[in-house]
Design an enzyme around this catalytic site. Sequence first.
Site, PDB file in Angstrom:
ATOM      1  N   HIS A   7       0.814  -1.232   0.000  1.00 50.77           N
ATOM      2  CA  HIS A   7       0.000   0.000   0.000  1.00 50.77           C
ATOM      3  C   HIS A   7       0.835   1.264   0.000  1.00 50.77           C
ATOM      4  CE1 HIS A   7      -1.711  -3.448   2.230  1.00 50.77           C
ATOM      5  NE2 HIS A   7      -2.699  -3.241   1.389  1.00 50.77           N
ATOM      6  N   HIS A  56      -6.978   4.779   5.558  1.00 47.76           N
ATOM      7  CA  HIS A  56      -6.416   3.655   4.798  1.00 47.76           C
ATOM      8  C   HIS A  56      -4.911   3.893   4.613  1.00 47.76           C
ATOM      9  CE1 HIS A  56      -5.500   0.941   1.499  1.00 47.76           C
ATOM     10  NE2 HIS A  56      -6.616   0.296   1.780  1.00 47.76           N
ATOM     11  N   GLU A  86      -2.876   3.313   2.230  1.00 51.65           N
ATOM     12  CA  GLU A  86      -2.467   3.897   0.944  1.00 51.65           C
ATOM     13  C   GLU A  86      -2.690   5.412   0.952  1.00 51.65           C
ATOM     14  OE1 GLU A  86      -3.987   2.076  -2.686  1.00 51.65           O
ATOM     15  OE2 GLU A  86      -3.692   3.969  -3.757  1.00 51.65           O
ATOM     16  N   THR A  94      -5.952   3.820  -5.423  1.00 54.61           N
ATOM     17  CA  THR A  94      -5.987   2.941  -6.602  1.00 54.61           C
ATOM     18  C   THR A  94      -7.148   1.938  -6.598  1.00 54.61           C
ATOM     19  OG1 THR A  94      -4.506   1.417  -5.448  1.00 54.61           O
ATOM     20  CG2 THR A  94      -3.480   3.004  -6.963  1.00 54.61           C
ATOM     21  N   CYS A 122      -6.467   1.488 -10.544  1.00 55.95           N
ATOM     22  CA  CYS A 122      -5.568   0.661 -11.361  1.00 55.95           C
ATOM     23  C   CYS A 122      -6.331  -0.322 -12.238  1.00 55.95           C
ATOM     24  CB  CYS A 122      -4.590  -0.073 -10.451  1.00 55.95           C
ATOM     25  SG  CYS A 122      -5.363  -1.464  -9.622  1.00 55.95           S
ATOM     26  N   SER A 159      -9.826  -5.173   3.428  1.00 61.23           N
ATOM     27  CA  SER A 159      -9.396  -5.012   2.043  1.00 61.23           C
ATOM     28  C   SER A 159     -10.344  -4.075   1.299  1.00 61.23           C
ATOM     29  CB  SER A 159      -9.355  -6.376   1.352  1.00 61.23           C
ATOM     30  OG  SER A 159      -9.223  -6.212  -0.034  1.00 61.23           O
ATOM     31  N   ASN A 195     -10.374  -2.949  -1.857  1.00 60.43           N
ATOM     32  CA  ASN A 195     -10.864  -3.356  -3.189  1.00 60.43           C
ATOM     33  C   ASN A 195     -11.879  -4.487  -3.094  1.00 60.43           C
ATOM     34  OD1 ASN A 195      -9.524  -6.044  -4.375  1.00 60.43           O
ATOM     35  ND2 ASN A 195      -8.096  -5.093  -2.943  1.00 60.43           N
ATOM     36  N   SER A 254      -6.244  -9.135  -3.220  1.00 60.62           N
ATOM     37  CA  SER A 254      -5.325  -9.699  -2.222  1.00 60.62           C
ATOM     38  C   SER A 254      -5.725 -11.105  -1.780  1.00 60.62           C
ATOM     39  CB  SER A 254      -5.267  -8.768  -1.005  1.00 60.62           C
ATOM     40  OG  SER A 254      -6.574  -8.393  -0.608  1.00 60.62           O
TER      41      SER A 254
HETATM   42  O1  0O3 Z   1      -5.987  -1.195  -0.817  1.00 58.49           O
HETATM   43  P1  0O3 Z   1      -6.678  -2.462  -0.397  1.00 58.49           P
HETATM   44  O2  0O3 Z   1      -7.239  -2.342   0.983  1.00 58.49           O
HETATM   45  O3  0O3 Z   1      -7.646  -2.943  -1.401  1.00 58.49           O
HETATM   46  O4  0O3 Z   1      -5.473  -3.508  -0.307  1.00 58.49           O
HETATM   47  P2  0O3 Z   1      -5.372  -5.068  -0.471  1.00 58.49           P
HETATM   48  O5  0O3 Z   1      -6.630  -5.764  -0.118  1.00 58.49           O
HETATM   49  O6  0O3 Z   1      -4.152  -5.460   0.266  1.00 58.49           O
HETATM   50  O7  0O3 Z   1      -5.157  -5.305  -2.025  1.00 58.49           O
HETATM   51  C1  0O3 Z   1      -4.021  -4.917  -2.692  1.00 58.49           C
HETATM   52  C2  0O3 Z   1      -4.129  -3.510  -3.173  1.00 58.49           C
HETATM   53  C3  0O3 Z   1      -3.048  -2.612  -2.736  1.00 58.49           C
HETATM   54  C4  0O3 Z   1      -1.960  -3.044  -2.155  1.00 58.49           C
HETATM   55  C5  0O3 Z   1      -3.134  -1.159  -2.935  1.00 58.49           C
HETATM   56  O8  0O3 Z   1      -3.504  -0.851  -4.218  1.00 58.49           O
HETATM   57 FE1  SF4 Z   2      -1.171  -2.462  -7.552  1.00 60.14          FE
HETATM   58 FE2  SF4 Z   2      -2.869  -4.444  -7.164  1.00 60.14          FE
HETATM   59 FE3  SF4 Z   2      -3.095  -2.189  -5.779  1.00 60.14          FE
HETATM   60 FE4  SF4 Z   2      -3.690  -2.275  -8.343  1.00 60.14          FE
HETATM   61  S1  SF4 Z   2      -4.757  -3.368  -6.700  1.00 60.14           S
HETATM   62  S2  SF4 Z   2      -2.479  -0.693  -7.334  1.00 60.14           S
HETATM   63  S3  SF4 Z   2      -2.139  -3.667  -9.148  1.00 60.14           S
HETATM   64  S4  SF4 Z   2      -1.428  -3.654  -5.678  1.00 60.14           S
END
Ligand code: 0O3
Ligand code: SF4
Length: 321
Positions: free
Chosen positions: A83, A133, A135, A173, A203, A231, A233, A275
Site C-alpha cells: 500500500h 487507509h 495507501e 488505486t 488501477c 481489504s 478493493n 489480495s
Molecule cells: O488497498 P486495499 O485495501 O484494497 O489492499 P489489499 O486488499 O491489500 O489489495 C491490494 C491492493 C493494494 C496493495 C493497494 O492498491
Molecule cells: Fe497495484 Fe494491485 Fe493495488 Fe492495483 S490493486 S495498485 S495492481 S497492488
Amino acid sequence: MPDLTPAPHAEILMAQPRGFCAGVDRAIEIVERALERFGAPIYVRHEIVHNAYVVADLRRKGAVFVGELDEVPAGATVIFSAHGVSREVREDAARRGLHVFDATCPLVTKVHVEVSKLRAQGCEIVMIGHRGHPEVEGTMGQANGGMVLVESVADVGTLQVADPSRLAYVTQTTLSVDETREIVAALKARFPEIREPKKQDICYATQNRQDAVKFMAPQVEVVIVVGSPNSSNSNRLRELAERLGVPAYMVDAPEQVRPEWVAGKRRIGLTAGASAPEALAQSIVERLRQLGARQVRPLEGIEENMAFPLPRGLLPASAAA
Ligand code: 0O3
Ligand code: SF4
C-alpha cells in the site's frame, strides 16, 4: 426446519478476472524471497496485503508484522507493504539504519511521483480516498501539507481551497470506479480548472475486477466475494454487486459461508479481491459443493498479463548483474 441447500444442480459462476493482481503477487514474492535469502525474522511494516490467509502463511514462514518501525530492531530487514508509505516512514527507516525492501505497488508509486511533481509545481492536491487507509496515508505523506482528502460528493461541496486555478486531484488505486466518477464530476463542476491524472489512478486490476462483477451480477442470485474485512478493493466488489441488486457477502474462510445465503439458489457468483489467493477461492468452492452446489462454470473475461519486476536486491544473482 427450512431446507438450506442450494437448488438441485446449482451452479457456481466464477468471475474473470478475480484474485491476485500483479502488485500483490510481487509484494508476497518480495517477502518470500527476503526470507529465503536472509532468513527469519523478516519484519514487515503493516500487513503486506490485506488478507488474513496470506499474512498467517507468511508469519508461519518467519515474517514478523509490525504496526510501526519502532517495533523493528536496529539494523534488521524490513519490508514496506504493497500500500506504500509516507516520506516520513522512509526517512525514519534510513535514520535507523534499517535494511529496506519496498513492496509498494509500482502503480501506487506512480501516484506518489505525481503528487511530488504537482507539489513542486505549486498545486494544491485533492486526494479522493478513504480516511485512515494506509495507501491514503502513504500518498498524502508524499507532500508536506497542501493536500486535502475527500471521501464523497458531499465532501466536495464543503471543500475550501487556496487557489482554484492551481488545483489537481489524485485518487486511491482501489476505489469504486462509479463513485469516483461522480466525485470527479462534482470536483470539475466546482473547480473547472482542476488538473486530472493523464490516466486514472484507479488501477487496471481494480477496474477489471469491478467490470467482471458487472458482467457476472445479472447472471446470478447471490455473490460471494473472497476477501478480508480490511481489504478496500474487496469491499468495493461486494458493494458493487449489491448496488446491482444482488445480495452479496464477503468471506475470508470457507466456514464463514452461511447455508442460508445459498439456500434454493440456482446460480451463485464467486469473485475474489486483489489480495485473496486462488487457494482460498477454491476452498470456498469446496464449501459450496458441500452445501450442495454441483457445477463450476468459469465466466469469460479479460486475461491479465501484467507483471512487475522485483527490487534489484532480491533478483537471482544472474539477473541482477
Ligand atoms: O488497498 P486495499 O485495501 O484494497 O489492499 P489489499 O486488499 O491489500 O489489495 C491490494 C491492493 C493494494 C496493495 C493497494 O492498491
Ligand atoms: Fe497495484 Fe494491485 Fe493495488 Fe492495483 S490493486 S495498485 S495492481 S497492488
